[in-house]
Design an enzyme around this catalytic site. Structure first.
Site, PDB file in Angstrom:
ATOM      1  N   ILE A 100      33.850  52.982  34.878  1.00 12.51           N
ATOM      2  CA  ILE A 100      33.071  52.403  35.969  1.00 12.51           C
ATOM      3  C   ILE A 100      33.854  52.440  37.278  1.00 12.51           C
ATOM      4  CG2 ILE A 100      32.070  50.247  36.840  1.00 12.51           C
ATOM      5  CD1 ILE A 100      31.305  49.602  33.917  1.00 12.51           C
TER       6      ILE A 100
ATOM      7  N   ASP B   2      51.006  47.894  36.761  1.00 13.23           N
ATOM      8  CA  ASP B   2      50.498  46.885  35.837  1.00 13.23           C
ATOM      9  C   ASP B   2      50.142  45.644  36.652  1.00 13.23           C
ATOM     10  OD1 ASP B   2      49.993  44.936  33.930  1.00 13.23           O
ATOM     11  OD2 ASP B   2      51.721  45.455  32.678  1.00 13.23           O
TER      12      ASP B   2
ATOM     13  N   ASN C 209      37.815  45.713  39.468  1.00 12.73           N
ATOM     14  CA  ASN C 209      37.202  46.336  38.296  1.00 12.73           C
ATOM     15  C   ASN C 209      38.117  46.321  37.075  1.00 12.73           C
ATOM     16  OD1 ASN C 209      35.260  48.308  36.885  1.00 12.73           O
ATOM     17  ND2 ASN C 209      37.198  49.432  36.892  1.00 12.73           N
TER      18      ASN C 209
ATOM     19  N   TYR D 206      37.634  37.637  25.809  1.00 13.46           N
ATOM     20  CA  TYR D 206      37.132  38.498  26.887  1.00 13.46           C
ATOM     21  C   TYR D 206      35.929  37.847  27.557  1.00 13.46           C
ATOM     22  CZ  TYR D 206      34.787  42.535  29.038  1.00 13.46           C
ATOM     23  OH  TYR D 206      34.156  43.389  29.909  1.00 13.46           O
TER      24      TYR D 206
ATOM     25  N   LYS E  46      35.456  36.472  31.513  1.00  6.60           N
ATOM     26  CA  LYS E  46      34.428  36.958  32.429  1.00  6.60           C
ATOM     27  C   LYS E  46      33.533  35.814  32.910  1.00  6.60           C
ATOM     28  CE  LYS E  46      35.475  41.357  32.539  1.00  6.60           C
ATOM     29  NZ  LYS E  46      35.949  42.001  33.789  1.00  6.60           N
TER      30      LYS E  46
END
Length: 267
Positions: free
Chosen positions: A19, A62, A89, A153, A157
């Protein structure tokens, strides 16, 4: 293509694949110059060659390193003289549930997926304020609850989504800087294809998906996410800020698919 992003300078993390790369290519196609970022030197050089050295600068770093946010901002400004927008992103992606997620893994998820985007916005704010610029955070529809084995995860988010709304209010009002979020649904990136194969699916698993997951007969493409990002970065987006855009091919919140032969295998 109408150059909606002409003369804008845009910093995009995690942009040598998937993406992020699609967003970088769309931004350049619409007139922007970009700082691209990643960890893989070969993919970085390949992406740089595609975009053109006059249109892009590459940083391999990183994001967990303490100096990363300030370094990326300084590299963008030194290369192009200003900074108009940031696209957060880059993400840590991986499996985890309450039984196998230890403190270290959970903290890594929160650090890369929420704390680093915050620190990058903070480092970029003086430049974004001067440009009356914008931020896009790339989240996930998993932010609303998440798949069972994507617990850390999904939580990270969800935290990013709250950060977007909070700063999208504050920074628009106080600094003239817009902050929005895109929550992609199921997108066919190189890494997603590899992940699903590692989970035991066949090589072309994406070619024959149940309609409940893919009413269109396919999942989303990175270019379709990039198209939304280009609009959010463009001036034509106006004052829109603090918004979360779920990009999926079916209603995500509140969806209740039929429980019949159209979704459940019959004899």
């Amino acid at each position: 293509m109408n150059p909606r992003l002409e003369n804008k300078v845009i910093l995009i993390t995690g942009s040598v694949t998937g993406i992020g790369k699609a967003i970088a290519k769309r931004c350049v196609a619409e007139g922007a110059r970009v700082l691209i970022h990643g960890l893989e030197a070969d993919l970085g050089q390949e992406t740089l060659a595609e975009l053109g050295a006059d249109k892009a600068v590459l940083v391999l770093k990183d994001l967990a390193e303490e100096d990363a946010p300030q370094l990326l901002v300084e590299k963008a400004v030194s290369a192009f003289g200003k900074l108009d927008a940031v696209v957060n992103n880059a993400a840590q992606v991986g499996l985890g549930n309450i039984r196998d997620t230890d403190a270290k893994w959970f903290r890594r998820m929160l650090e890369i997926n929420c704390v680093v985007p915050y620190l990058l916005i903070r480092a970029a704010l003086p430049h974004l304020r001067e440009a009356r610029g914008s931020v896009i955070n790339i989240g996930s529809v998993n932010a609303w609850s998440g798949e069972p084995n994507l617990m850390p995860y999904s939580v990270s988010k969800g935290a990013l989504m709250t950060l977007t709304r909070n700063l999208g209010d504050t920074l628009m009002r106080e600094d003239g800087v817009r902050v929005n979020q895109i929550n992609p649904g199921w997108v066919l990136t190189e890494n997603e294809a590899k992940r699903k194969r590692s989970h035991g699916l066949k090589d072309d698993w994406y070619a024959d998906l149940p309609k409940v997951y893919a009413p269109a007969g396919r999942i989303l493409w990175p270019d379709e996410i990039a198209a939304c990002a280009a609009w959010l970065l463009a001036d034509e987006c106006g004052p829109i800020s603090g918004q979360v855009f779920d990009l999926e091919q079916h209603p995500f919140i509140g969806r209740n698919p039929p429980k019949d032969a159209s979704t459940i295998p019959t004899k």
